[in-house]
Design a protein around this motif. Structure first.
Motif, short mmCIF file in Angstrom:
data_model
loop_
_atom_site.label_atom_id
_atom_site.label_comp_id
_atom_site.label_asym_id
_atom_site.label_seq_id
_atom_site.Cartn_x
_atom_site.Cartn_y
_atom_site.Cartn_z
N GLY A 92 -17.12 1.71 4.21
CA GLY A 92 -16.32 0.53 3.89
C GLY A 92 -14.87 0.68 4.30
N ARG A 93 -14.33 1.88 4.15
CA ARG A 93 -12.94 2.13 4.58
C ARG A 93 -12.81 1.99 6.09
NH1 ARG A 93 -12.87 6.25 0.40
NH2 ARG A 93 -13.48 7.83 1.93
N ILE A 94 -13.82 2.47 6.81
CA ILE A 94 -13.81 2.33 8.27
C ILE A 94 -13.89 0.85 8.65
CG2 ILE A 94 -15.06 2.87 10.40
CD1 ILE A 94 -16.00 5.47 8.96
N GLU A 95 -14.71 0.10 7.94
CA GLU A 95 -14.85 -1.33 8.21
C GLU A 95 -13.54 -2.07 7.95
OE1 GLU A 95 -18.02 -4.90 7.20
OE2 GLU A 95 -17.73 -3.28 5.74
N ARG A 96 -12.82 -1.67 6.91
CA ARG A 96 -11.54 -2.33 6.59
C ARG A 96 -10.47 -2.02 7.62
NH1 ARG A 96 -13.39 -1.10 1.46
NH2 ARG A 96 -12.17 0.81 1.28
N LEU A 97 -10.59 -0.90 8.31
CA LEU A 97 -9.69 -0.61 9.43
C LEU A 97 -10.14 -1.38 10.67
CD1 LEU A 97 -7.39 0.91 10.84
CD2 LEU A 97 -8.95 2.85 11.14
N ARG A 98 -11.43 -1.49 10.86
CA ARG A 98 -11.97 -2.16 12.04
C ARG A 98 -11.57 -3.63 12.11
NH1 ARG A 98 -15.49 -5.92 13.09
NH2 ARG A 98 -16.74 -5.88 15.01
N ASP A 99 -11.62 -4.32 10.99
CA ASP A 99 -11.41 -5.77 10.98
C ASP A 99 -10.03 -6.19 11.52
OD1 ASP A 99 -13.97 -6.07 10.11
OD2 ASP A 99 -13.45 -6.45 8.01
N PRO A 100 -8.92 -5.62 11.05
CA PRO A 100 -7.63 -6.01 11.63
C PRO A 100 -7.47 -5.57 13.08
CG PRO A 100 -7.33 -4.24 10.03
CD PRO A 100 -8.74 -4.73 9.88
N LEU A 101 -8.10 -4.46 13.46
CA LEU A 101 -8.06 -4.03 14.86
C LEU A 101 -8.77 -5.05 15.74
CD1 LEU A 101 -8.85 -0.22 14.47
CD2 LEU A 101 -6.71 -1.18 15.34
N GLN A 110 1.43 1.52 17.84
CA GLN A 110 1.55 1.19 19.25
C GLN A 110 0.20 0.78 19.86
OE1 GLN A 110 4.07 3.17 22.01
NE2 GLN A 110 5.05 4.43 20.43
N LEU A 111 0.28 -0.01 20.96
CA LEU A 111 -0.91 -0.57 21.59
C LEU A 111 -1.92 0.50 22.04
CD1 LEU A 111 -2.41 -3.09 22.51
CD2 LEU A 111 -1.10 -3.02 24.65
N PRO A 112 -1.52 1.61 22.70
CA PRO A 112 -2.52 2.61 23.08
C PRO A 112 -3.27 3.19 21.88
CG PRO A 112 -0.50 2.95 24.31
CD PRO A 112 -0.17 1.94 23.23
N VAL A 113 -2.61 3.25 20.72
CA VAL A 113 -3.27 3.75 19.52
C VAL A 113 -4.31 2.75 19.05
CG1 VAL A 113 -2.96 4.57 17.16
CG2 VAL A 113 -1.21 5.06 18.88
N ARG A 114 -3.95 1.46 19.09
CA ARG A 114 -4.92 0.42 18.72
C ARG A 114 -6.17 0.53 19.59
NH1 ARG A 114 -4.80 -4.76 16.27
NH2 ARG A 114 -2.54 -4.58 15.91
N ALA A 115 -5.98 0.73 20.90
CA ALA A 115 -7.12 0.86 21.81
C ALA A 115 -7.95 2.10 21.48
CB ALA A 115 -6.63 0.93 23.25
N ALA A 116 -7.26 3.20 21.16
CA ALA A 116 -7.96 4.44 20.83
C ALA A 116 -8.75 4.29 19.54
CB ALA A 116 -6.95 5.58 20.71
N LEU A 117 -8.14 3.67 18.54
CA LEU A 117 -8.82 3.48 17.26
C LEU A 117 -10.05 2.58 17.40
CD1 LEU A 117 -5.75 3.01 14.87
CD2 LEU A 117 -7.34 4.94 14.90
N PHE A 118 -9.90 1.51 18.17
CA PHE A 118 -11.03 0.59 18.31
C PHE A 118 -12.18 1.25 19.06
CE2 PHE A 118 -13.38 -3.17 19.77
CZ PHE A 118 -13.49 -3.84 18.56
N SER A 119 -11.87 2.06 20.06
CA SER A 119 -12.94 2.75 20.79
C SER A 119 -13.63 3.76 19.88
CB SER A 119 -12.39 3.45 22.05
OG SER A 119 -11.55 4.55 21.72
#
Length: 274
Positions: A225-234, A134-143
């Motif tokens: 690197g795992r964090i970076e791989r999550l960051r890129d699609p976000l 969900q969108l609020p999770v995307r925002a939380a993860l990116f922050s």
């Protein structure tokens, strides 16, 4: 003119933003529940589970008394036996407060993929692993990832107070790109701290090279690197948790991010002490 970012204050502000995003924003409200009765059979539930819900809240006398795992019958015929003995009763493992942060859920959602949400003295909703999309999770993860990147930047400038020292360690093509960006900033009188021109991959390289953390370099590089791989699609508004396996990997990565950030902040605080 140089605009120097206050990394300490920014990290603290992002932490407040993260905690303001609660599970109440993404839960299924109680009035939208699809429930089952403890008197029903596994076969009954399988037949009416057309949407393939993994878990059903179990209702008795208009009260929620637990959860039933219907996922076990997705790929085989369910028996004609009552579900009463297979209900997971209410416990701390499956309850979460409506004002809990989204991260309170994410950090344990791979182990407890469905939680009943409590507000006051009643069950107010339900949240599951699939809600990580969900969108609020995307925002939380990116922050969270942004605050992690800020922590990396602060660790780098703490370890190498002179920008020239860490700039020299970057691979040639990355160093040339960085120096070009810095030069353009100075020409336009919009220069900021040199570290602010770096990208995530640059900070990852420098954090690993610094040896600041008491973590083996290969292990640290793999973890960041795992964090970076999550960051890129976000960052590019792409899919990042489109399956149960991917969503569980997000949970693991978030726990890893929190642990690494704590290590980074411990190093910074210890190094900056007078």
């Amino acid at each position: 003119m140089t605009w120097a970012p206050n990394h300490d204050a920014s990290i603290e502000k992002l932490w407040k933003v993260q905690n303001s995003l609660t599970v109440g924003l993404i839960m299924v409200p109680r009035e939208s529940f699809t429930t089952c009765k403890s008197s029903e059979t596994a076969k009954d539930i399988q037949q009416r589970n057309q949407k393939n819900f993994s878990f059903f809240p179990v209702e008795r006398d208009d009260r929620i008394v637990g959860l039933y795992n219907a996922e076990r019958w997705f790929n085989k015929a369910a028996p004609d036996t009552p579900i009463a003995d297979e209900v997971q009763p209410l416990s701390e493992d499956i309850l979460i407060a409506a004002d809990a942060s989204i991260f309170d859920f994410i950090t344990q959602a791979d182990r407890h993929p469905t939680n009943l949400v409590v507000s006051g003295s009643r069950i107010a909703g339900l949240i599951s692993l699939s809600d990580i999309q969900q969108l609020p999770v995307r925002a939380a993860l990116f922050s969270a990832i942004t605050s992690f990147e800020m922590a990396m930047a602060l660790a780098i400038v703490t370890h190498w107070p002179e920008p020239a020292d860490w700039i020299a360690l970057l691979p040639t093509h990355r160093r040339q790109r960085l120096e070009s960006e810095i030069a353009r900033g100075r020409e336009g009188d919009t220069a900021i701290d040199e570290i602010a021109y770096t990208q995530f991959c640059d900070k990852k390289t420098l954090l690993v090279l610094s040896g600041a953390l008491e973590i083996r370099r290969s292990k640290l590089e793999k973890a960041v690197g795992r964090i970076e791989r999550l960051r890129d699609p976000l960052a590019h508004a792409n899919e990042y948790a489109g399956s149960s396996a991917k969503a569980k990997k997000v949970c693991e990565t978030v726990r890893n991010l929190y642990d690494l950030k704590s290590e980074i902040m411990r190093y910074i605080n210890a190094t900056q002490k007078p």
